[in-house]
Write a protein that holds these residues in place. Structure first.
Motif, PDB file in Angstrom:
ATOM      1  N   GLY A  41       0.808  -1.215   0.000  1.00 45.94           N
ATOM      2  CA  GLY A  41       0.000   0.000   0.000  1.00 45.94           C
ATOM      3  C   GLY A  41       0.843   1.268   0.000  1.00 45.94           C
ATOM      4  O   GLY A  41       0.449   2.288  -0.564  1.00 45.94           O
ATOM      5  N   CYS A  42       2.015   1.195   0.635  1.00 42.27           N
ATOM      6  CA  CYS A  42       2.892   2.376   0.702  1.00 42.27           C
ATOM      7  C   CYS A  42       3.486   2.709  -0.661  1.00 42.27           C
ATOM      8  O   CYS A  42       4.140   3.752  -0.821  1.00 42.27           O
ATOM      9  CB  CYS A  42       3.989   2.166   1.732  1.00 42.27           C
ATOM     10  SG  CYS A  42       5.072   0.772   1.392  1.00 42.27           S
ATOM     11  N   TRP A  43       3.292   1.826  -1.643  1.00 39.53           N
ATOM     12  CA  TRP A  43       3.754   2.088  -3.009  1.00 39.53           C
ATOM     13  C   TRP A  43       2.589   2.361  -3.969  1.00 39.53           C
ATOM     14  O   TRP A  43       2.710   3.192  -4.849  1.00 39.53           O
ATOM     15  CB  TRP A  43       4.565   0.890  -3.533  1.00 39.53           C
ATOM     16  CG  TRP A  43       5.971   0.824  -3.017  1.00 39.53           C
ATOM     17  CD1 TRP A  43       6.713   1.843  -2.494  1.00 39.53           C
ATOM     18  CD2 TRP A  43       6.822  -0.328  -2.997  1.00 39.53           C
ATOM     19  NE1 TRP A  43       7.964   1.391  -2.153  1.00 39.53           N
ATOM     20  CE2 TRP A  43       8.061   0.071  -2.446  1.00 39.53           C
ATOM     21  CE3 TRP A  43       6.665  -1.662  -3.386  1.00 39.53           C
ATOM     22  CZ2 TRP A  43       9.133  -0.815  -2.279  1.00 39.53           C
ATOM     23  CZ3 TRP A  43       7.728  -2.537  -3.226  1.00 39.53           C
ATOM     24  CH2 TRP A  43       8.948  -2.105  -2.680  1.00 39.53           C
TER      25      TRP A  43
ATOM     26  N   THR B 192       2.574  -4.334 -15.870  1.00 40.22           N
ATOM     27  CA  THR B 192       1.420  -5.193 -15.572  1.00 40.22           C
ATOM     28  C   THR B 192       1.303  -5.508 -14.084  1.00 40.22           C
ATOM     29  O   THR B 192       0.315  -6.084 -13.652  1.00 40.22           O
ATOM     30  CB  THR B 192       1.481  -6.513 -16.372  1.00 40.22           C
ATOM     31  OG1 THR B 192       2.648  -7.226 -15.984  1.00 40.22           O
ATOM     32  CG2 THR B 192       1.512  -6.257 -17.849  1.00 40.22           C
ATOM     33  N   PHE B 193       2.322  -5.124 -13.306  1.00 40.53           N
ATOM     34  CA  PHE B 193       2.215  -5.352 -11.854  1.00 40.53           C
ATOM     35  C   PHE B 193       2.027  -4.018 -11.142  1.00 40.53           C
ATOM     36  O   PHE B 193       0.929  -3.673 -10.727  1.00 40.53           O
ATOM     37  CB  PHE B 193       3.444  -6.105 -11.343  1.00 40.53           C
ATOM     38  CG  PHE B 193       3.268  -6.634  -9.946  1.00 40.53           C
ATOM     39  CD1 PHE B 193       2.541  -7.794  -9.718  1.00 40.53           C
ATOM     40  CD2 PHE B 193       3.808  -5.970  -8.851  1.00 40.53           C
ATOM     41  CE1 PHE B 193       2.351  -8.278  -8.421  1.00 40.53           C
ATOM     42  CE2 PHE B 193       3.624  -6.438  -7.561  1.00 40.53           C
ATOM     43  CZ  PHE B 193       2.901  -7.596  -7.347  1.00 40.53           C
ATOM     44  N   ALA B 198      -1.602   0.091  -9.101  1.00 41.72           N
ATOM     45  CA  ALA B 198      -1.849   1.476  -8.698  1.00 41.72           C
ATOM     46  C   ALA B 198      -3.091   2.028  -9.417  1.00 41.72           C
ATOM     47  O   ALA B 198      -3.890   2.760  -8.813  1.00 41.72           O
ATOM     48  CB  ALA B 198      -0.623   2.338  -9.019  1.00 41.72           C
ATOM     49  N   LYS B 199      -3.237   1.655 -10.682  1.00 44.61           N
ATOM     50  CA  LYS B 199      -4.389   2.140 -11.459  1.00 44.61           C
ATOM     51  C   LYS B 199      -5.705   1.681 -10.833  1.00 44.61           C
ATOM     52  O   LYS B 199      -6.688   2.426 -10.802  1.00 44.61           O
ATOM     53  CB  LYS B 199      -4.284   1.630 -12.904  1.00 44.61           C
ATOM     54  CG  LYS B 199      -5.227   2.308 -13.861  1.00 44.61           C
ATOM     55  CD  LYS B 199      -4.985   1.846 -15.285  1.00 44.61           C
ATOM     56  CE  LYS B 199      -5.998   2.498 -16.218  1.00 44.61           C
ATOM     57  NZ  LYS B 199      -5.864   2.007 -17.598  1.00 44.61           N
ATOM     58  N   LYS B 200      -5.704   0.471 -10.308  1.00 39.38           N
ATOM     59  CA  LYS B 200      -6.917  -0.037  -9.636  1.00 39.38           C
ATOM     60  C   LYS B 200      -7.267   0.814  -8.420  1.00 39.38           C
ATOM     61  O   LYS B 200      -8.416   0.846  -7.983  1.00 39.38           O
ATOM     62  CB  LYS B 200      -6.703  -1.489  -9.198  1.00 39.38           C
ATOM     63  CG  LYS B 200      -6.846  -2.482 -10.330  1.00 39.38           C
ATOM     64  CD  LYS B 200      -6.727  -3.906  -9.799  1.00 39.38           C
ATOM     65  CE  LYS B 200      -6.760  -4.892 -10.959  1.00 39.38           C
ATOM     66  NZ  LYS B 200      -6.401  -6.253 -10.533  1.00 39.38           N
ATOM     67  N   ILE B 208       2.571   7.550  -7.993  1.00 35.70           N
ATOM     68  CA  ILE B 208       3.491   6.577  -7.385  1.00 35.70           C
ATOM     69  C   ILE B 208       4.821   7.244  -7.048  1.00 35.70           C
ATOM     70  O   ILE B 208       5.453   6.933  -6.038  1.00 35.70           O
ATOM     71  CB  ILE B 208       3.726   5.384  -8.351  1.00 35.70           C
ATOM     72  CG1 ILE B 208       2.423   4.608  -8.562  1.00 35.70           C
ATOM     73  CG2 ILE B 208       4.808   4.447  -7.816  1.00 35.70           C
ATOM     74  CD1 ILE B 208       2.542   3.449  -9.529  1.00 35.70           C
ATOM     75  N   LEU B 209       5.214   8.203  -7.910  1.00 32.35           N
ATOM     76  CA  LEU B 209       6.532   8.840  -7.761  1.00 32.35           C
ATOM     77  C   LEU B 209       6.557   9.972  -6.739  1.00 32.35           C
ATOM     78  O   LEU B 209       7.600  10.578  -6.508  1.00 32.35           O
ATOM     79  CB  LEU B 209       6.990   9.398  -9.116  1.00 32.35           C
ATOM     80  CG  LEU B 209       7.214   8.378 -10.233  1.00 32.35           C
ATOM     81  CD1 LEU B 209       7.434   9.095 -11.560  1.00 32.35           C
ATOM     82  CD2 LEU B 209       8.404   7.482  -9.917  1.00 32.35           C
TER      83      LEU B 209
END
Lengths: 167, 212
Positions: A41-43, B192-193, B198-200, B208-209
């Protein structure tokens, strides 16, 4: 900012380090730290912050403000002690999920531009040579993965020796 | 012999350690009695610690965390050392499967050394270890037959591990990367991971960055 992460009871730490002049953040074991659940989650949910709501959820942000990280802990099987491991497990928001290749190995990418110097003090009165070698390898690997500018590993038979090393 | 399969993953759902343990179990002859332990929901009870002291074999499967052992598993090992010193009567052999989120299996060697040091402190025999890279891939390729395609190296390593467990023998650690190009693994891991997960959650790459 200097940050000290330790596994000592409050009184023992106070006897070891009482310099209140410096800009120092101290991370101690108050018995409430939750274990990392491997949710990432932290990512990918709250980037940069652990989703577990306790006093240790901002470790990544604290590391980003840090120019010196000191870890004081008992050497257990050549590893950090359980509390320190727990803190480090909760600190991976300091880096990114993405990968880079360094010296032929994949590692996670940096999130923040700054660097800190890492010094680790392991105490224990019967640390074996094998455990020392393992601990040195562990800190060296952590130094690569957490992008520390430098690292030092010290072993101490007694806590008093840690105090002398901190001066 | 009595074998304890200990899943040291902290994840609640499916995880690479559970997949590896399930595969390993298919390679171990039926004559052995297998018990399962997991640490992801609750700590072990005192009764479970005592049960582990009466095993002939402990198999530890866990993910690499910050170059070492996940803290909740480590706390269990520290506790188990005390039980073993007080209650163990038979020789116990320890076998290990570590998987990491990097590509290279060799990055697991420090965690394996920590387990070796734990065995020495606890009076146990260290048997054999596998260190596998690209552990997160397991959930996506678990239907690939073991020993084929990306699981070619893993198949060979797990057969060796199962033989060591069956005969209580020891061997050098086997540190393996998947039979899959690293650039392709890295591309898949990124897009794909991580990006897909994150998109979900409604996040983009720039989220993310972010820096705090």
């Amino acid at each position: 900012m200097k940050m000290i992460v330790h596994d000592l009871p409050p009184q023992e730490f106070a006897a070891l380090y009482d310099d209140k002049k410096e800009d120092v953040t101290v991370i101690s074991d108050n018995g409430t730290i939750r274990k990392c659940t491997g949710c990432f989650g932290c990512w990918i949910k709250t980037p940069g912050v652990c989703v577990l709501k306790d006093e240790y959820q901002n470790m990544g942000e604290l590391l980003a403000r840090c120019d010196e990280l000191i870890i004081i802990n008992k050497c257990v099987y050549g590893s950090y002690s359980p509390f320190i491991l727990n803190v480090l497990n909760r600190s991976i928001s300091y880096i990114l999920p993405y990968f880079v290749v360094k010296n032929g190995e994949t590692h996670h990418r940096k999130r923040y531009p700054q660097y800190f110097d890492l010094s680790v003090h392991f105490y224990g009165d019967d640390i074996t040579e094998a455990e020392k070698e393992t601990a040195k390898a562990l800190v060296a690997a952590n130094s690569v993965n957490f992008y520390s500018r430098s690292y030092k590993v010290n072993f101490h038979n007694k806590l008093q020796a840690v105090k002398e090393a901190l001066v | 012999m009595k074998i304890a399969m200990i899943n040291g993953s902290p994840k609640l759902g499916k995880n690479s350690s559970s997949i590896l343990l399930r595969i390993l179990e298919t390679l171990i002859p039926d004559e052995h009695e297998i018990a399962h332990y997991a640490l992801n929901k609750k700590d072990l009870t005192p009764e479970q610690y005592s049960e582990l002291c009466r095993m002939d074999t402990l198999v530890l499967a866990f993910p690499l965390y910050v170059d070492g052992i996940p803290s909740h598993l480590f706390r269990m090992l520290v506790g188990l050392e005390e039980y073993l010193k007080a209650e163990r009567q038979n020789d116990i052999y320890v076998y290990v499967m570590v998987n990491n989120g990097f590509f290279e299996g060799k990055q697991n060697h420090i965690a394996i050394d920590i387990i070796k040091n734990w065995c020495l402190r606890s009076g146990l025999h260290f048997g054999h270890a596998i260190g596998q890279g690209a552990g997160e891939m397991m959930e996506y390729i678990e239907k690939v037959p073991l020993g084929h395609g990306p699981l070619k190296n893993l198949g060979s390593a797990m057969t060796t591990l199962a033989n060591h467990i069956h005969s209580h023998s020891s061997g050098e650690s086997i540190l393996i990367s998947p039979n899959f190009p690293r650039f392709a693994w890295r591309f898949a891991a990124t897009h794909t991971f991580w990006n897909a997960k994150a998109k979900k959650n409604g996040l983009k790459k720039k989220d993310i960055l972010r820096r705090l």
